[in-house]
Design a protein around this motif. Sequence first.
Motif, PDB file in Angstrom:
ATOM      1  N   ILE A 154       8.371  15.511  15.279  1.00 34.88           N
ATOM      2  CA  ILE A 154       8.810  14.644  14.184  1.00 34.88           C
ATOM      3  C   ILE A 154       7.689  14.464  13.177  1.00 34.88           C
ATOM      4  O   ILE A 154       6.535  14.256  13.541  1.00 34.88           O
ATOM      5  N   THR A 155       8.046  14.624  11.900  1.00 34.98           N
ATOM      6  CA  THR A 155       7.061  14.433  10.831  1.00 34.98           C
ATOM      7  C   THR A 155       7.516  13.244   9.991  1.00 34.98           C
ATOM      8  O   THR A 155       8.706  13.011   9.848  1.00 34.98           O
ATOM      9  N   GLY A 156       6.556  12.530   9.451  1.00 33.06           N
ATOM     10  CA  GLY A 156       6.883  11.431   8.550  1.00 33.06           C
ATOM     11  C   GLY A 156       7.203  10.140   9.286  1.00 33.06           C
ATOM     12  O   GLY A 156       7.540  10.147  10.466  1.00 33.06           O
ATOM     13  N   GLY A 157       7.087   9.041   8.552  1.00 31.76           N
ATOM     14  CA  GLY A 157       7.322   7.719   9.148  1.00 31.76           C
ATOM     15  C   GLY A 157       8.802   7.415   9.291  1.00 31.76           C
ATOM     16  O   GLY A 157       9.667   8.189   8.914  1.00 31.76           O
ATOM     17  N   ILE A 158       9.061   6.247   9.861  1.00 28.64           N
ATOM     18  CA  ILE A 158      10.439   5.819  10.093  1.00 28.64           C
ATOM     19  C   ILE A 158      10.821   4.806   9.023  1.00 28.64           C
ATOM     20  O   ILE A 158      10.069   3.873   8.759  1.00 28.64           O
ATOM     21  N   ASN A 159      11.974   4.998   8.392  1.00 34.31           N
ATOM     22  CA  ASN A 159      12.480   3.970   7.500  1.00 34.31           C
ATOM     23  C   ASN A 159      13.851   3.513   7.988  1.00 34.31           C
ATOM     24  O   ASN A 159      14.400   4.072   8.944  1.00 34.31           O
ATOM     25  N   ALA A 160      14.379   2.485   7.336  1.00 41.21           N
ATOM     26  CA  ALA A 160      15.604   1.865   7.845  1.00 41.21           C
ATOM     27  C   ALA A 160      16.743   2.868   7.952  1.00 41.21           C
ATOM     28  O   ALA A 160      17.544   2.814   8.869  1.00 41.21           O
ATOM     29  N   GLN A 161      16.786   3.818   7.010  1.00 41.00           N
ATOM     30  CA  GLN A 161      17.931   4.727   7.013  1.00 41.00           C
ATOM     31  C   GLN A 161      17.827   5.822   8.063  1.00 41.00           C
ATOM     32  O   GLN A 161      18.833   6.264   8.599  1.00 41.00           O
TER      33      GLN A 161
END
Lengths: 296, 150
Positions: free
Chosen positions: B53-60
Motif C-alpha cells: 500500500i502506498t500513500g496515506g489513508i483518507n476518509a474516502q
Amino acid sequence: MGKKSVVPFGPQHPVLPEPLHLDLVIEDEVVEEAIPSIGFIHRGLEGLAEKRDFNEMMYIAERTCGICSFGHGLGYVEAVEHIMNVQVPDRARYLRTIWSELERLHSHLLWLGLAADAFGFESLFYEAWRIREKVLDIHEMTCGGRLIFSVNKVGGVLRDINADQQKFILDQMNVLEKEIKNIAKVFLEDYSVQSRSKGIGVLTTKQAHELGAVGPFARACGIKNDIRLTGYCAYGELDFEPIVSNDCDCYARLEVRIKELFQSIDLVRQAFAKIPAGELETKVAGFPKGEYFVRI
Amino acid sequence: MNVKRSPWLLHYDGSSCNGCDIEVLAALTPVYDAERLGVVNTGDPMQADIFLITGGINAQNAPVVKQLYDQMPRPKVVVAVGVCACTGGIFKETYNVLGGADTVIPVDIYVPGCAARPQSIIDGIVQAVALFQQRSDEHDALVKSQKGAN
C-alpha cells in the motif's frame, strides 16, 4: 438494441495506477457511457499551504504529483517570484528548462509504457520503462532523487549541473534518441497498436476546447496550444514548434507524445548549447503578498 | 509448504502522489525486476498474498483499503511503501489525511522513502516473503494440530 447493464470498475483495478471508480454502462458488450466518481486520493494540499512557510511550500507543491513533480514546484516558485518581483539568474532559468524537459522525457515514456500495458503489449511497456530508467539516472545524478527533484527554490535553483555531468547527459541524449527511435517505430507502425488506437477515443477539436483539454492531449486534438511558447524559464530563447495532430484519437496522442520526446531531446541540447555561466540564485527578502496566476 | 517462490502482490494507491506507485511498477520492470523473486503483480485481492500500500489513508479510501485487506486469504502480509503509507508523511497535517496505513489495517513492514526507491521496495518485498513463509508454516501447524484434535 441490447439490454443495458452497469459494470462497476475500480477503485482498485489492475490497469489503474491510481484509484478511480467508474460505472460502465454496457450495451452489446460496448461501453456506451462511463460515469466516474473521484476523490479517493484527495489529501487537501491547499489547507497545508496556510500552515507552512512559503519556502517550505515548494516541497509540498512538488508532491502534488510524483510524475510531474518538477512542473508543480516550478509553477509555485514562478508565481511567488512574480509576486515578490524577484529576477531569477539566467543560469537558473536554463537549468530549470533542462530539468523540465528531462521530466517531460520521463513522463512521456511512462505514459507510453502504461498505454502499451493498457492495450496489452507487455514487452513494449517493459521496453519503454527500461529506456525511462536512463532518464531517471540523470535525475538522480543531478538532483539526488529519482522522481522528486527538490532543486527549485524561490529565487533560483539549489544545485548546478557541472561540465562532466553535462557531457554525460548529452551522451545519454544520443543513446536515448537511438533507443526511442526503435520503440517509436513499433508504436507508430505496428499493426496491432494501430488496430487498438486508430479511431478509438475520439475527442473532437470542439469538444477538447469546451472541456478545456491541455498539453499533449489538446495538441493531439488539433489545438495549437503550447504554454512553453509563452516563454517562461528559458523557452523564449529556444527554437521549437508545437507538435500538433488533427486525428483526435488515441493514435494521435501516441504520435504527439513520441514526437515530443524527440523535441525534448532537442530542447535539452539547445539549452546546453546556450546556457550561460553565473549565479544560481538571487537573495530573496520579505514575504510574498498578493495573487498571481501561472501556466506551465 | 514452501511458498517462498510464489507469493502474489496486490498494489493499491491510498492517497499517494503517484511517486511510490510508479516506483513499485519500476521495481517490477526489467531494470530492477522484482519478479525474479517469484512475485507476480495481481489485481485480484482474493489471489494476493502480499499487500503493497502506498500513500496515506483518507476518509474516502479507508473502507476500500479495509475491504481489500479483508478479501485477501490468510496468511497475508502488509507492506507500507513510502513515508505517507508509514505515517502520513508530509501530508499528515492536512485536513483530509487520517494517517498511515496502520490506522485501518495491521502493517507488518514499513518501507521508508519519498518516493521509496525500487531497491528499498525490493528489500521490503524480500522481508515480506520471509514473513509470509513463516506465517504459512504457522498456519499449516495450526491446521495440523486441529486435525489431530479431531
